[in-house]
Enzyme design. Structure first.
Site, PDB file in Angstrom:
ATOM      1  N   ASP A   1       0.882  -9.324   3.984  1.00 31.73           N
ATOM      2  CA  ASP A   1      -0.374  -9.274   4.674  1.00 31.73           C
ATOM      3  C   ASP A   1      -1.825  -9.500   3.812  1.00 31.73           C
ATOM      4  O   ASP A   1      -2.838  -9.574   4.560  1.00 31.73           O
ATOM      5  CB  ASP A   1      -0.288  -7.931   5.271  1.00 31.73           C
ATOM      6  CG  ASP A   1       0.557  -7.649   6.544  1.00 31.73           C
ATOM      7  OD1 ASP A   1       1.133  -8.905   7.156  1.00 31.73           O
ATOM      8  OD2 ASP A   1       0.868  -6.784   6.816  1.00 31.73           O
TER       9      ASP A   1
ATOM     10  N   GLY B   1       0.434  -8.683  10.729  1.00 34.30           N
ATOM     11  CA  GLY B   1      -0.825  -8.296  10.498  1.00 34.30           C
ATOM     12  C   GLY B   1      -1.226  -6.929  11.081  1.00 34.30           C
ATOM     13  O   GLY B   1      -1.756  -6.940  12.152  1.00 34.30           O
TER      14      GLY B   1
ATOM     15  N   GLU C   1       0.852  -1.326  -0.177  1.00 37.93           N
ATOM     16  CA  GLU C   1       0.105  -0.111  -0.091  1.00 37.93           C
ATOM     17  C   GLU C   1       0.656   1.188  -0.009  1.00 37.93           C
ATOM     18  O   GLU C   1       0.720   2.378  -0.796  1.00 37.93           O
ATOM     19  CB  GLU C   1      -0.850   0.110   1.169  1.00 37.93           C
ATOM     20  CG  GLU C   1      -0.186  -0.076   2.411  1.00 37.93           C
ATOM     21  CD  GLU C   1      -1.171  -0.029   3.722  1.00 37.93           C
ATOM     22  OE1 GLU C   1      -2.041   0.946   3.762  1.00 37.93           O
ATOM     23  OE2 GLU C   1      -0.765  -0.746   4.698  1.00 37.93           O
TER      24      GLU C   1
ATOM     25  N   ARG D   1       3.179 -18.834  27.440  1.00 39.60           N
ATOM     26  CA  ARG D   1       4.553 -18.836  26.477  1.00 39.60           C
ATOM     27  C   ARG D   1       4.082 -18.055  25.345  1.00 39.60           C
ATOM     28  O   ARG D   1       3.054 -18.360  24.629  1.00 39.60           O
ATOM     29  CB  ARG D   1       5.533 -20.066  26.414  1.00 39.60           C
ATOM     30  CG  ARG D   1       6.147 -20.530  27.668  1.00 39.60           C
ATOM     31  CD  ARG D   1       6.995 -19.490  28.222  1.00 39.60           C
ATOM     32  NE  ARG D   1       7.870 -20.223  29.397  1.00 39.60           N
ATOM     33  CZ  ARG D   1       7.588 -20.181  30.695  1.00 39.60           C
ATOM     34  NH1 ARG D   1       6.297 -19.549  30.748  1.00 39.60           N
ATOM     35  NH2 ARG D   1       8.064 -20.819  31.618  1.00 39.60           N
TER      36      ARG D   1
ATOM     37  N   GLU E   1      -0.512  -9.026  15.062  1.00 43.61           N
ATOM     38  CA  GLU E   1       0.320  -8.085  15.658  1.00 43.61           C
ATOM     39  C   GLU E   1      -0.620  -6.729  15.883  1.00 43.61           C
ATOM     40  O   GLU E   1      -0.248  -5.965  16.856  1.00 43.61           O
ATOM     41  CB  GLU E   1       1.544  -7.660  15.121  1.00 43.61           C
ATOM     42  CG  GLU E   1       0.988  -6.990  13.479  1.00 43.61           C
ATOM     43  CD  GLU E   1       2.780  -6.996  12.625  1.00 43.61           C
ATOM     44  OE1 GLU E   1       3.580  -7.009  13.361  1.00 43.61           O
ATOM     45  OE2 GLU E   1       2.550  -6.725  11.617  1.00 43.61           O
TER      46      GLU E   1
END
Length: 342
Positions: free
Chosen positions: A127, A170, A103, A265, A221
Site C-alpha cells: 500500500d 488500499g 504499520e 462489471r 478498497e
C-alpha cells in the site's frame, strides 16, 4: 552477534530479498549468526523458529511471499505478550532483531524497543502507506500487476461496451489506485483520501460512452462516497482492529449500472497484488534496505527504521514510521483531473 529476523503482517513481493540481503551481509562480513522467527509475532510469542543461514537464503531472491511465514498476530493484545517475546529471544540467545513489516508490525516493534529489545525495522507494504519513507518495497510490483490487469480489461470493456470497475488494495491510502489508474488510463480513480461524488463518477462514465469508448473505474478498497459509509462485505476484524475490506467495487458497479443504464462489471484484484515474483525495482530496494539494516545493527542504532528518501537510504526513528498512515497528498491527485472522463 546473534540476530533474529521476522516478517509480519500481509506478505508482499520482496520480503525474501530483504531476508537474503540481511543474512548474506551479516554472515559474510561480520560472521554473525541468524535465527528465523516463524510466522511473524506468532512465532515470537510461541517460540517457533526456523534455521536461517547463507545456504538457506540461496535462490530466494526472485521468490514472492516469505520463507519465514507471516501472520497478523498482535502480541500487545496477548497476556504478557512482550515478556513472552523476550523469553523467546533469550532462549535462542538472540541479541537483536530485524523486524520487516508495515504499520502494525512496526508498531509492535516500537513497543518492544521501548521495552528494551534491540531492533531495527524495515518498511514493507504494497500500500506504500508507511510513514517516514518515500516508498516501500512491494508497492512497485503491486502497481505493475494492477496496471497489467487494467490494460487487459480495456479490451473486454470495449468489446461489450461495459463499465468495468477495478477494485485494488488500499485501506487508508490510494497510492496503488492512483499509480495504476493513471498508468492504465482509467477514466475515474477513487481513493480513501477524497470521498467521491457518485454523480460526478456517473458523469465521467457517461462522457466516456459518448466518445464511443467504454470506461474503466479504478477504486481503492477503502474509498467511500460522500455522506456515506465505508462499504464492506464482512464486519469482522483482525487482531489490529482492521475490518476486512472488499465490497466497494461491487456496490459501485451496481450504482453505476442503475444510474447510467449501462451494464457494469467488477474485477476485485485482491491478493493477486500480493503474490508472485517481485519486480526488479522491488528486489533492488529490498536488497538495499537489508544491507542498511545490518549497518544499523552494527552501529548499535536500535529503535530505528531504514527508509528511502529520494535515492538515499536513511535511518528514521520507529516513531516516525508509526505516527500515522502516509496518505496521497491532494495536490498529487489533482494533477490528473484533466484525464478523468476522457
Amino acid at each position: 552477534m546473534r540476530v533474529g529476523v521476522l516478517t509480519g503482517g500481509g506478505d508482499c513481493p520482496g520480503l525474501n530479498a530483504v531476508i537474503r540481503s540481511v543474512v548474506r551481509k551479516g554472515a559474510q562480513e561480520y560472521a554473525w549468526e541468524f535465527v528465523g522467527i516463524a510466522d511473524g509475532w506468532s512465532g515470537a510469542v510461541k517460540d517457533v523458529t526456523v534455521p536461517l543461514d547463507v545456504p538457506t537464503v540461496r535462490g530466494i531472491l526472485p521468490l514472492g511471499g516469505t520463507i519465514l511465514g507471516s501472520s497478523r498476530t498482535n502480541p500487545l493484545r496477548l497476556e504478557n505478550g512482550i515478556d513472552r517475546i523476550k523469553d523467546t529471544l533469550a532462549a535462542h540467545r538472540i541479541e537483536a532483531l530485524v523486524t520487516i513489516g508495515g504499520e502494525d508490525t512496526l508498531g509492535v516493534a516500537a513497543a518492544l524497543s521501548e521495552a528494551g529489545v534491540r531492533l531495527v525495522g524495515v518498511p514493507k507494504t504494497i500500500d506504500n502507506d508507511v510513514g517516514g519513507t518515500d516508498y516501500t518495497f512491494g508497492f512497485n510490483t503491486a502497481v505493475g500487476i494492477a496496471t497489467e490487469a487494467i490494460d487487459r480489461l480495456h479490451t473486454t470493456a470495449e468489446s461489450h461496451k461495459r463499465t468495468l470497475v477495478v477494485e485494488v488494495m488500499g485501506r487508508h491510502s490510494g497510492w496503488i489506485a492512483l499509480h495504476a489508474g493513471v498508468a492504465g488510463g482509467a477514466n475515474a480513480i477513487l481513493i480513501p483520501e477524497i470521498p467521491f461524488d457518485l454523480d460526478q463518477v456517473c458523469a465521467w462514465v457517461e462522457k466516456r460512452f459518448e466518445s464511443n469508448y467504454a470506461p474503466i473505474v479504478v477504486v481503492a478498497e477503502g474509498a467511500a462516497p460522500k455522506a456515506g459509509q465505508l462499504v464492506v462485505k464482512d464486519q469482522s476484524s483482525d487482531e489490529f482492529g482492521h475490518v476486512r475490506l472488499s465490497g466497494i467495487g461491487d456496490w459501485l458497479a451496481r450504482e453505476l449500472e442503475d444510474r447510467t443504464g449501462k451494464e457494469s462489471r467488477t474485477t476485485v484484484l485482491g491478493h493477486v497484488q500480493r503474490g508472485g515474483t517481485p519486480s526488479a525495482y522491488d528486489r533492488w530496494l529490498a536488497t538495499r534496505f537489508g544491507l542498511h539494516a545490518v549497518d544499523a545493527l552494527r552501529d548499535g542504532d536500535f529503535g530505528t527504521m531504514v527508509a528511502l528518501r529520494g535515492t538515499d537510504i536513511v535511518r528514521v526513528p520507529l516513531t516516525d514510521a508509526t505516527r500515522g498512515v502516509k496518505k496521497v497528498p491532494p495536490e498529487l491527485y489533482a494533477e490528473f483531473d484533466v484525464f478523468f472522463g476522457t
